[in-house]
Design an enzyme around this catalytic site. Sequence first.
Site, PDB file in Angstrom:
ATOM      1  N   TYR A  37      11.947  -4.559  -6.020  1.00 55.12           N
ATOM      2  CA  TYR A  37      10.767  -4.467  -6.884  1.00 55.12           C
ATOM      3  C   TYR A  37       9.766  -3.392  -6.512  1.00 55.12           C
ATOM      4  O   TYR A  37       9.307  -2.648  -7.370  1.00 55.12           O
ATOM      5  CB  TYR A  37      10.068  -5.831  -6.891  1.00 55.12           C
ATOM      6  CG  TYR A  37       8.739  -5.863  -7.612  1.00 55.12           C
ATOM      7  CD1 TYR A  37       8.678  -5.804  -8.997  1.00 55.12           C
ATOM      8  CD2 TYR A  37       7.544  -5.950  -6.910  1.00 55.12           C
ATOM      9  CE1 TYR A  37       7.461  -5.829  -9.666  1.00 55.12           C
ATOM     10  CE2 TYR A  37       6.321  -5.985  -7.570  1.00 55.12           C
ATOM     11  CZ  TYR A  37       6.281  -5.925  -8.943  1.00 55.12           C
ATOM     12  OH  TYR A  37       5.097  -5.942  -9.595  1.00 55.12           O
ATOM     13  N   CYS A  40       0.855  -1.195   0.000  1.00 53.93           N
ATOM     14  CA  CYS A  40       0.000   0.000   0.000  1.00 53.93           C
ATOM     15  C   CYS A  40       0.881   1.232   0.000  1.00 53.93           C
ATOM     16  O   CYS A  40       2.068   1.176   0.334  1.00 53.93           O
ATOM     17  CB  CYS A  40      -0.912   0.027   1.235  1.00 53.93           C
ATOM     18  SG  CYS A  40      -2.117  -1.316   1.306  1.00 53.93           S
ATOM     19  N   ASN A  71       0.121   1.028   5.833  1.00 54.77           N
ATOM     20  CA  ASN A  71       0.836   0.144   4.921  1.00 54.77           C
ATOM     21  C   ASN A  71       1.559  -0.907   5.752  1.00 54.77           C
ATOM     22  O   ASN A  71       2.395  -0.573   6.586  1.00 54.77           O
ATOM     23  CB  ASN A  71       1.847   0.940   4.089  1.00 54.77           C
ATOM     24  CG  ASN A  71       2.761   0.032   3.280  1.00 54.77           C
ATOM     25  OD1 ASN A  71       2.383  -1.069   2.907  1.00 54.77           O
ATOM     26  ND2 ASN A  71       3.960   0.497   3.014  1.00 54.77           N
ATOM     27  N   GLY A  72       1.210  -2.168   5.545  1.00 59.81           N
ATOM     28  CA  GLY A  72       1.865  -3.228   6.294  1.00 59.81           C
ATOM     29  C   GLY A  72       0.913  -4.357   6.602  1.00 59.81           C
ATOM     30  O   GLY A  72      -0.107  -4.536   5.939  1.00 59.81           O
ATOM     31  N   GLY A 113      -0.344   0.288  -4.956  1.00 63.79           N
ATOM     32  CA  GLY A 113      -1.674  -0.269  -4.756  1.00 63.79           C
ATOM     33  C   GLY A 113      -2.643   0.285  -5.772  1.00 63.79           C
ATOM     34  O   GLY A 113      -2.705   1.509  -5.967  1.00 63.79           O
TER      35      GLY A 113
END
Length: 493
Positions: free
Chosen positions: A255, A14, A115-116, A41
Amino acid sequence: MKWPLSSESPREECGVFGIYAPAEEVARISFFALFSLQHRGQESSGIATADGKTIFFHARMGLVSQVFTEKALNKLNGHIAIGHNRYSTAGSSCSQNAQPVLVGQGDNQMALAHNGNITNAEPLRRELEELGYEFHTTTDSEVIANLIMAAPYADLTERIRHAMGRLQGAYSGTILTRDTLYAMRDPLGVRPLCLGTIGNNGWVVSSETCALGHIGADLVREIEPGEIIRINANGLESYKENSDKQALCIFEYIYFARPDSIMNDRLLYSARKAMGAELAKEFPVEADLVIGVPDSATPAGAGYALESGIPPAEGLIKNRYMGRTFIEPTQRIRDLGVKLKFNPLKSVLDGKRVVLVDDSIVRGTTTPQVIKLLKRAGAKEVHMRVCAPPICHPCFFGVDMASRRELIAAQMTVPEIKDYIGADSLGFLSVDGLIRAVGAPKDRFCLACFTGEYPVPVQLEMDKLALEGMTARRKKGSITETLGAEEVSAVNY
């Protein structure tokens, strides 16, 4: 998206953003910041703003450009904002799970973007439900928000500190109240988060530095693992929890993050180029040209070519708009598979020995199709080189990677993978080679997907939809209402 093309790489996590800037159009700035974080995202997007009295909110399914219109942005008033782009790693992809999440009432109300992945979300949610807290989503983000609300302190910073002491896993996030912006990063620093300035007296927080340049902000520094930032009319204050070790996700380098982002004072483009150079040293081969699978492996391909002396080439052209539609394809189109994503250049490939560089091999579903595509276009040989070491273990910290039984490297040896994907040779970058390319100490990173050594204890069969099961059992036969998932809402209890 409704019909994502199967990908060899891990799926994104995210993106989060926050801004405190009394002299700026914070909703519009947040829009462009989220636009630059779209790669993190693509399922849903949302923004919450505050003007000192009221919290405004808009979130929907879709890309940033699909979710926000001029009309929606004009209704997001205020001088504080937080934003979120979602890829679901906890809870399904649906409108009720779009973030930011809103919790609380009156002066205690707040919005949170995360985010996580929280590895102990299930027991925490059960505990909070027993205390009378209601849940309107099936995300671990709402667990974080309600855990903060339940903390036995009046000051929100102390509540956040208390919650951080109980959370396990990965969480970089932004929090908005009526008059204050907060940011927090877990003590391991698994997910990135940075701090910047904008205008004369404004502050911004972002998952990646690449967003700052797009909105005219300047990077100040990375938010440290275990740090809480509070920004309001009194300025910026920082609170730091002790952190004995760090575990930044190594896939941010391989990435996830954009190549123009900076982490640990290193431009990621340079790190990825160095990964290709290390691959050339570890796995040299006689070949005619080097191709980096676009776009994520393009820098690594350049690095391999430079180190090996083999000329680089564009042998694959990528359709960059694949997956960005809600239109369901026909079976005939669906059967084309990887051909929809890549188009080979036959005149470049014909009769050539090709080194194909990619960022990772996860399930082994797409790579065989790409190699077959190159050979059908005339490539004489295809030698596969991979920037990530063999992925043998799943991730539980915010990456939708795969279960262990789906990971090809957990089921096959490297020679077996070579035969399976149809390559003439195969080389995975070693862990030590990867660390050399990244240029930071090994103990700063989470390498669990390669080694199985997780930075915190995890439940090895964790289910992405576990919280949905809890909701279904508790609210069987009911329909959970969502607040403002389709329209802008002004919330002022």
